[in-house]
Design an enzyme around this catalytic site. Structure first.
Site, PDB file in Angstrom:
ATOM      1  N   MET A   1       0.829  -1.209   0.000  1.00 51.22           N
ATOM      2  CA  MET A   1       0.000   0.000   0.000  1.00 51.22           C
ATOM      3  C   MET A   1       0.860   1.254   0.000  1.00 51.22           C
ATOM      4  O   MET A   1       1.825   1.371   0.747  1.00 51.22           O
ATOM      5  CB  MET A   1      -0.916  -0.046   1.238  1.00 51.22           C
TER       6      MET A   1
ATOM      7  N   GLU B   1       4.461   0.782  -5.807  1.00 54.68           N
ATOM      8  CA  GLU B   1       4.022   1.622  -4.679  1.00 54.68           C
ATOM      9  C   GLU B   1       4.790   2.939  -4.671  1.00 54.68           C
ATOM     10  O   GLU B   1       4.229   3.992  -4.386  1.00 54.68           O
ATOM     11  CB  GLU B   1       4.180   0.889  -3.341  1.00 54.68           C
TER      12      GLU B   1
ATOM     13  N   GLU C   1      -4.400   3.170 -10.555  1.00 56.61           N
ATOM     14  CA  GLU C   1      -3.888   1.797 -10.602  1.00 56.61           C
ATOM     15  C   GLU C   1      -3.458   1.374 -12.011  1.00 56.61           C
ATOM     16  O   GLU C   1      -2.367   0.837 -12.201  1.00 56.61           O
ATOM     17  CB  GLU C   1      -4.906   0.814 -10.015  1.00 56.61           C
TER      18      GLU C   1
HETATM   19  N1  BES Z   1      -3.365   0.657  -3.707  1.00 59.73           N
HETATM   20  C1  BES Z   1      -3.054  -0.720  -3.831  1.00 59.73           C
HETATM   21  C2  BES Z   1      -3.281  -1.483  -2.553  1.00 59.73           C
HETATM   22  C3  BES Z   1      -4.710  -1.778  -2.274  1.00 59.73           C
HETATM   23  C4  BES Z   1      -5.383  -2.676  -3.045  1.00 59.73           C
HETATM   24  C5  BES Z   1      -5.377  -1.205  -1.249  1.00 59.73           C
HETATM   25  C6  BES Z   1      -6.704  -2.962  -2.755  1.00 59.73           C
HETATM   26  C7  BES Z   1      -6.687  -1.476  -0.972  1.00 59.73           C
HETATM   27  C8  BES Z   1      -7.363  -2.382  -1.725  1.00 59.73           C
HETATM   28  C9  BES Z   1      -1.600  -0.935  -4.230  1.00 59.73           C
HETATM   29  O1  BES Z   1      -1.010   0.124  -4.893  1.00 59.73           O
HETATM   30  C10 BES Z   1      -1.589  -2.075  -5.198  1.00 59.73           C
HETATM   31  O2  BES Z   1      -2.075  -1.913  -6.267  1.00 59.73           O
HETATM   32  N2  BES Z   1      -1.064  -3.215  -4.788  1.00 59.73           N
HETATM   33  C11 BES Z   1      -1.071  -4.414  -5.571  1.00 59.73           C
HETATM   34  C12 BES Z   1       0.269  -4.755  -6.109  1.00 59.73           C
HETATM   35  C13 BES Z   1       0.590  -4.036  -7.371  1.00 59.73           C
HETATM   36  C14 BES Z   1       1.999  -4.282  -7.815  1.00 59.73           C
HETATM   37  C15 BES Z   1      -0.335  -4.353  -8.503  1.00 59.73           C
HETATM   38  C16 BES Z   1      -1.538  -5.494  -4.633  1.00 59.73           C
HETATM   39  O3  BES Z   1      -1.598  -5.250  -3.434  1.00 59.73           O
HETATM   40  O4  BES Z   1      -1.876  -6.569  -5.109  1.00 59.73           O
HETATM   41 ZN    ZN Z   2      -1.456   0.307  -6.903  1.00 58.16          ZN
END
Ligand code: BES
Ligand code: ZN
Length: 878
Positions: A272, A307, A329
């Site tokens: 996160m 991140e 995203e």
């Molecule tokens: N912002 C997300 C984390 C997140 C996801 C928070 C869902 C709340 C709900 C973070 O930037 C993210 O996208 N993380 C991915 C990994 C990324 C490399 C695609 C994850 O956690 O799977």
């Molecule tokens: Zn993300």
């Protein structure tokens, strides 16, 4: 029927309204305590000129105990406000600036949802995206309310010697005459509540300075559970490379005095992007050659980058509302993919990204959970962190770049950073930057954000020997998806090549003889014809090079065309894709009963092995065939998972037998006695060697099983050890159990490595797999409430073992349904993700389909379910 969902209202994009209040500053004071943490929040508020006049103040809240509430220093009377399970309303607030002080009590130890403030191995930490901040204090928990935060944290010095929050450290002191101490943090960048973070606990850390492009010094720190710092070196290196890359490629510089990463072992997601304080699932930080595979290293690098990149695409420019999730995203995935391409091999990165897109996103697009990259309605936002928002969202950004060219794309990005820094923006804002910077109309292109479903192109190629022209007739069709029956034509950028008889690219000219720039044609209508002139012989056609558009192709080009591309295509992605299509054709034929030998595929693979110009990582991709769910997707209906498993086993055996000498020689040649390095080239070597091992073992020769066992025993790194174990696990031989027992013994104190041990067993495609998985749920290292453990065993069984999840007796479905129901009250987010393993149930043959439907209905009819699970169950059944 008891659908709690029936009264849960859907949120609609079309009903967006700005919040009625602005909150300039938020001062938070935490008194950390395991069971009763006291949170004092002081909000400085004023009416939003864009909001309604005379509106009440409505704040979100979830599982909070309200201890006190004051307005401008005076305690509010009970009649001045209303508290419900999900909100706090101040009925008659002043119509000018005022301060609101709210005191709440939360219980981090009881927080099994891992949203809000919780404890992971005694470390206090937070997860606020998307709607976790409301579980800490009453607040307008929406991304368009931006405030400057100052945070004071107080705790027992022994229990939490480290106290961290967003932004820069202001001061930290012990409190005289007590065992308490405190720290104060200030984040000067206005941010939405979902980016708030706090950590407290016993931690170890490593630190390294970084000088930004303008010469500012930033201290980088990675915090981990005590005793684990020796596993953080690779993550730190990846962070520094990410920071440099973002400066170089996008001109984005870091903007605080410190950048902190904390790794915790209980985390719903991967990681996160909280401002200045990223919190990670420890799986994506900790690595050593002995414990992490090459894939783990690759993931760590990509997620650290992802991140970090959010600092500009997510934090400084955030989203107006959660419908705009792809704005941060999809764009950030595009950025991390580009980073990995630059750091590793661009073609191999592209092949991997497209494989994931096709396996997961195309499957989502083809099933009941299909939705646009920007949805226009949701009931539970947690369920929209999907492969469509992420991976297809990244493809849409990539298409923009393809259409506008490298320079045009950069102009658009620059304008976006300049125009929207500090904003909560929308997809329209984003697109307008590219339109303005390039003087282009992108209104039709915008359909990629609103129309769900994977476009299907029917392509007819023809050659006119007399006119020396090659013509492509292309029609586009987008299948109906939930809530969208009729679709409009998309803008589809197709890169292509025509190859002469020697396999060389022909310079492309249009009907008038004008050069086709960038080898790019752009489809805009439902049907379009493209004529290429000056083509002296019937060419081979290579379409959608580099997977320039996320579409499915059906062509009349024939198998000879594929064989030719597999041998000569100058575009590495399409060369890979040609081999994959040859494999897929064989697999589909074999699954429907054909018994012929896969000659074309064997020939293509044999050629590839002999071709010294192809690198190891690329070859490894050619030698890992489409998996069972890819094959199911290609067949498209009346799926028999057992027939697919058999087809896949047969093709591996056929290829293994036909190429056994070459594979064995290559295996030997790739055997490496140098010290382990996680770099892309060395990883490629291991990947190819392990692909050879897998195919050799598929011949079912005893000596080959012995080879796998030997590799398992002698490996000096986790990649080779794990690959050998995975090979052994595909064969019901005594060495399998020996190796599994040895592995368990060796790594019994390392939960992240034991996860691999759980997963490799969850994938065993044999009739007693369910029994084994069930037994493993009783293993002392297994935990239902640790998301990594749960996913490693049960998630992998549901999503990675199709023949056993889809057992003909329905027991696989029942097991997953029981698990979902058991988990829901503890961690609904993780339960809902597990349930989405049913997403392709309608494609199954009738008897399995009926059994899957029965389990989905059993879930949907259970009273008192979370909105998360209710939403997935009801959409899956609709
Ligand atoms: N912002 C997300 C984390 C997140 C996801 C928070 C869902 C709340 C709900 C973070 O930037 C993210 O996208 N993380 C991915 C990994 C990324 C490399 C695609 C994850 O956690 O799977
Ligand atoms: Zn993300």
């Amino acid at each position: 029927m008891m659908f709690r969902e029936a009264d849960a209202t859907a949120v609609k994009l079309s009903e967006y309204k700005p919040y009625d209040w602005l909150i300039d500053t938020v001062d938070l004071d935490f008194q950390l305590d395991p069971k009763a943490t006291r949170v004092q929040a002081k909000l400085v508020m004023r009416p939003n000129p864009k909001g309604r006049r005379n509106a009440p103040v409505v704040l979100d809240g979830d599982e909070l105990t309200l201890a006190s509430i004051k307005l401008n220093g005076k305690t509010l009377a009970a009649t001045d406000y209303d508290v419900s399970a999900s909100s706090l309303t101040i009925k008659n607030p002043p119509r000018e600036k005022f301060t609101l002080e709210i005191e709440t009590i939360v219980n981090p130890s009881a927080n099994t949802k891992l949203m809000g403030l919780f404890r992971s191995n005694a470390i206090y930490c937070t997860q606020c995206e998307a709607e976790g901040f409301r579980r800490i204090t009453y607040f307008p928990d929406r991304p368009d309310v931006l405030s400057v935060y100052t945070v004071r944290i107080e705790a027992d010095r022994d229990e939490a010697p480290f106290l961290l929050a967003n932004g820069n450290p202001v001061e930290a002191f012990g409190i005289k005459g007590s065992n308490r101490h405190y720290a104060i943090w200030h984040d000067p960048h206005p941010k939405p509540s979902y980016l708030f973070a706090l950590v407290g606990g016993k931690l170890d850390f490593i630190e390294e300075p970084f000088t930004t492009m303008s010469g500012r010094e930033v201290m980088l720190r990675i915090f981990v559970e005590c005793g684990k710092t020796q596993l953080t070196g690779f993550a730190m290196d990846a962070l520094k490379r990410s920071m440099r890359w973002d400066e170089k490629v996008f001109g984005c510089e870091y903007d605080l005095d410190v950048f902190h990463i904390v790794a915790v072992s209980d985390f719903n997601m991967g990681a996160m992007e909280n401002k200045g304080l990223n919190i990670f699932n420890d799986k994506y930080v900790l690595a050593s050659p002995e414990t992490a595979t090459d894939i783990d290293y690759e993931n760590i690098e990509a997620i650290i980058a992802h991140e970090y990149f959010h600092n500009w695409t997510g934090d400084r420019i955030t989203c107006r509302d959660w419908f705009q999730l792809c704005l941060k995203e999809g764009l950030t995935v595009f950025r991390d993919q580009e980073f990995s391409s630059d750091e590793r091999s661009r073609p191999v990165e592209r092949i991997g990204d497209v494989r994931r897109l096709k396996s997961f996103q195309f499957a989502e697009d083809a099933g009941p959970l299909a939705h646009p990259v920007r949805p226009d309605t949701y009931r539970e936002i947690n369920n929209f962190y999907t492969v469509t928002v992420y991976e297809k969202g990244a493809e849409v950004v990539r298409m923009l770049k393809t259409l506008l060219g490298e320079r045009g794309f950069r102009k658009g990005m620059n304008l976006y950073f300049k125009r929207h820094d500090g904003d909560a923006a929308t997809v329209e804002d984003f697109l307008k930057c590219f339109a303005d910077a390039n003087k282009r109309d992108l209104s039709q292109f915008a359909r990629w954000y609103s129309q769900a479903g994977t476009p299907e192109l029917a392509v007819r190629g023809s050659y006119d020997a007399k006119a020396k022209t090659c013509t492509l007739d292309i029609e586009q069709m987008i299948p109906p998806t939930p809530g969208q029956s009729a679709k409009q034509p998309m803008v589809i950028p197709l890169r292509l090549g025509l190859l002469d008889g020697k396999g060389r690219d022909i310079a492309l000219k249009d009907a008038k003889g004008k050069a086709v720039s960038d080898n790019l044609i752009v489809l805009e209508k439902a049907a379009q014809k493209f004529v290429f002139s000056g083509v002296k012989e019937k060419p081979a056609i290579s379409l959608n090079r580099g997977f320039s558009a996320p579409v499915k192709l059906a062509t009349n080009f024939g198998e000879d065309n594929l064989r030719f591309l597999a041998k000569y295509d100058s575009d590495p992605y399409n060369r890979y894709d040609a081999v994959e299509q040859l494999a897929m054709n064989e697999l589909v034929a074999s699954a429907s009963g054909s018994n012929k030998s896969p000659e074309a595929l064997i020939e293509a693979l044999s050629n590839a092995l002999d071709n010294a110009s192809l690198d190891d990582a690329f070859l490894a991709q050619l030698f890992s065939f489409p998996d069972e769910s890819d094959i199911a997707q290609k067949i498209g209906g009346n799926i028999d998972p057992d027939a697919i498993l058999a087809a896949r086993r047969k093709i591996k055996r056929d290829v293994g037998v036909a190429l056994s000498d070459k594979l064995a020689a290559r295996y030997q040649k790739l055997t490496n006695h140098r010290a382990f390095s996680p770099d892309a080239k060395a990883a490629g070597r291991r990947a190819l060697r392990n692909a050879c091992l897998d195919l050799l073992a598929a011949t079912e020769g005893g000596a080959e099983h012995g080879r796998a066992f030997k590799q398992f025993e002698e490996a000096d790194n986790m990649t080779d050890r794990m690959a050998a174990l995975a090979v052994l696990c595909q064969h019901p031989i005594p060495e399998r159990e020996t190796a599994l027992a040895a592995f368990e013994q060796r790594y019994r104190n390392d939960p992240l490595v034991l996860d691999k041990w759980f997963s490799v067993q969850a994938r065993i495609a044999e009739a007693d797999a369910l029994g084994r998985v069930h037994k493993l749920t009783k293993h002392p290292a297994f935990s239902m409430t640790n998301p990594n453990r749960m996913r490693a065993l049960i998630g992998v069984f549901a999503a990675g073992n199709p023949s056993q999840f889809n057992r003909p007796d329905g027991k696989g479905y029942a097991f997953i349904a029981d698990t979902v129901l058991g988990l829901d009250s503890k961690n609904p987010q993780v339960a809902a993700r597990l349930l989405s393993a049913f997403k392709s149930w309608r494609m199954l043959e009738p008897s399995r389909r009926a059994l899957a439907e029965k389990e989905l209905k059993r879930i949907a009819e259970t009273p008192g379910l979370s909105p998360d699970v209710t939403d997935i169950a009801s959409r899956s059944l609709a």
